[in-house]
Design an enzyme around this catalytic site. Sequence first.
Site, PDB file in Angstrom:
ATOM      1  N   GLU A   1     -48.232  74.926  61.336  1.00 43.67           N
ATOM      2  CA  GLU A   1     -46.844  74.905  61.833  1.00 43.67           C
ATOM      3  C   GLU A   1     -46.720  74.354  62.954  1.00 43.67           C
ATOM      4  O   GLU A   1     -47.539  74.946  63.856  1.00 43.67           O
ATOM      5  CB  GLU A   1     -46.280  76.342  61.402  1.00 43.67           C
ATOM      6  CG  GLU A   1     -45.067  76.407  61.809  1.00 43.67           C
ATOM      7  CD  GLU A   1     -44.371  77.734  61.787  1.00 43.67           C
ATOM      8  OE1 GLU A   1     -43.156  77.869  61.579  1.00 43.67           O
ATOM      9  OE2 GLU A   1     -45.127  78.819  61.322  1.00 43.67           O
TER      10      GLU A   1
ATOM     11  N   LYS B   1     -38.127  74.007  57.220  1.00 49.82           N
ATOM     12  CA  LYS B   1     -38.336  75.262  57.036  1.00 49.82           C
ATOM     13  C   LYS B   1     -37.005  75.987  56.526  1.00 49.82           C
ATOM     14  O   LYS B   1     -35.989  75.887  57.232  1.00 49.82           O
ATOM     15  CB  LYS B   1     -38.753  76.022  58.240  1.00 49.82           C
ATOM     16  CG  LYS B   1     -39.345  77.443  57.812  1.00 49.82           C
ATOM     17  CD  LYS B   1     -40.188  77.796  59.152  1.00 49.82           C
ATOM     18  CE  LYS B   1     -40.577  79.361  59.047  1.00 49.82           C
ATOM     19  NZ  LYS B   1     -41.399  79.899  60.393  1.00 49.82           N
TER      20      LYS B   1
ATOM     21  N   CYS C   1     -44.917  78.736  56.775  1.00 49.40           N
ATOM     22  CA  CYS C   1     -45.074  80.281  57.098  1.00 49.40           C
ATOM     23  C   CYS C   1     -44.204  81.176  56.451  1.00 49.40           C
ATOM     24  O   CYS C   1     -44.637  81.254  55.288  1.00 49.40           O
ATOM     25  CB  CYS C   1     -44.538  80.204  58.665  1.00 49.40           C
ATOM     26  SG  CYS C   1     -45.641  81.494  59.382  1.00 49.40           S
TER      27      CYS C   1
END
Length: 542
Positions: A46, A113, A149
């Site tokens: 990430e 994300k 994540c």
Amino acid sequence: MSTPIRVVMAQLNLLVGDIPGNTGRIIDTALKARDELNADLVLFPELALTGYPPEDLLLRPSLELRVQEALQRILAAVSGVTLVLGYPRYREGALYNMAGVIRDGELLHEYAKQCLPNFQVFDEKRYFAAGDEVGLFEHKGIKIGLSICEDIWHTGPVEQLRAAGAELVLSLNASPFHIGKPAQRRDVLHQRAQQLGCPLVYLNLTGGQDELVFDGGSMLASAQGDILFQGVHCEEALYSCSFDPATAVLKPEQAGVAEPDSDALVYQVLVQGVRDYINKNGFRGVVLGLSGGIDSALTVAVAVDALGADRVEAVMMPFRYTSSMSLEDAEAEARALDIQYDVISIEPLYDSFMQQLAPQFEGLNPDTTEENLQARCRGVLLMAISNKKGYLVLTTGNKSEMAVGYSTLYGDMAGGFDVLKDIPKTLVYRLSRYRNTLSPVIPQRVIDRPPSAELAPDQTDQDSLPDYDVLDRILELYVERDYSAQAIIDEGFAAEDVNRVLRLVDINEYKRRQAPIGPRVTQRGFGRDRRYPITSGWKAGI
């Protein structure tokens, strides 16, 4: 028919803000994975381009230009292999935490994300907008899903991928360590892989970044939720695996490692945190006061394991209250670690200060002022050595002491990095015993003797504090779990102890704000995790 592919996980240690350097690491790693591991696809962590967390660097006006230049450099330099990597990028005026898919000079797909953590050490909503589109792309006829994540900790993005027909999911992570976190990750991967009904590749960042330590430990999970592979912690590594779409089987191509014992892993995290803070900030080495006590003994052992003996200097600074046992034990440890070791008495410095302060102190009884002056004499010496030699001063206060204010501003708190800042005293003892299983460098009587600051005759820590077993449990309930005073008392602790400890925690916030940072290992450390006002009328109670 789709053919099997080989995926390489690049578990890297990157430098926050060094976009050109990180870009070079990504290019070199991609080419190595392609040429030496026959990779079809290389997965990076990430926000790999910026490092994690970039914090307010994300607000710099030149961010977009720098990221664009880095992406163009990658597009031009890498061919014959697909890259999946993280970076921040603006789209329609909003900044997103992005994962991009690159191959042969083209940016084929981007995924933003969706789940932005905004708790504990995370504040991504300060910077990023949340995405809402499914992260799915095709590679050699295989439908591959993307997750960044926090996405994997929630069911929504996973349900999107399942509905879209993902056959394999790649998860890019920058997940910092705390005690118990590796087990939590394994549990989440087990659940999400089962929910997806397809295998899951979990790549984590490694390396220290200020008070955070990213511990790696990348994993592979089967469609049934079984953990197929566990990578090393606190080290860089390239891991390859193959995925056969005909059988939906994900197969590791290297042997994994057993999950280390909790204390062993905490020790590794401390070593990683010290090594990266010193090296990434360009310090030549470290210097610290070696008192003959257990905190400085553990700190110097971590420093040597992180940097090597030739970059660590220890100074014993005795006073009239320093015992011969402390002098002997400090020297014994320095010899065992083969570090530079010097003895500088603070007696003449202290006497000179007291002589100059005599008119101010006339008619006033001795108190902690004289004890603090001893610590400040030591702080002056260490900072002078630091300035002259370019060494960072490591402080040695543990979490228990920092919690209740058993430390001296501009004395033992003077320095740049506190190795044990988030290590409760009871854990200090366990880590010391663990370190001696590797090689015996901490004298046993340092571990066995009652702890003392040796600032007054026959002084021990337990003269004014509950036993550390009791103190650390009270602190855990109050600091890490937000129990009220009454709730802690209801757990069986004496009301007098609870009220005294909580008051000490509350009134010493001003000290902690001036303390050096240190590696975070608990679920709530003093720093990014716990933000309480210094000036406050709040009273501990229910």
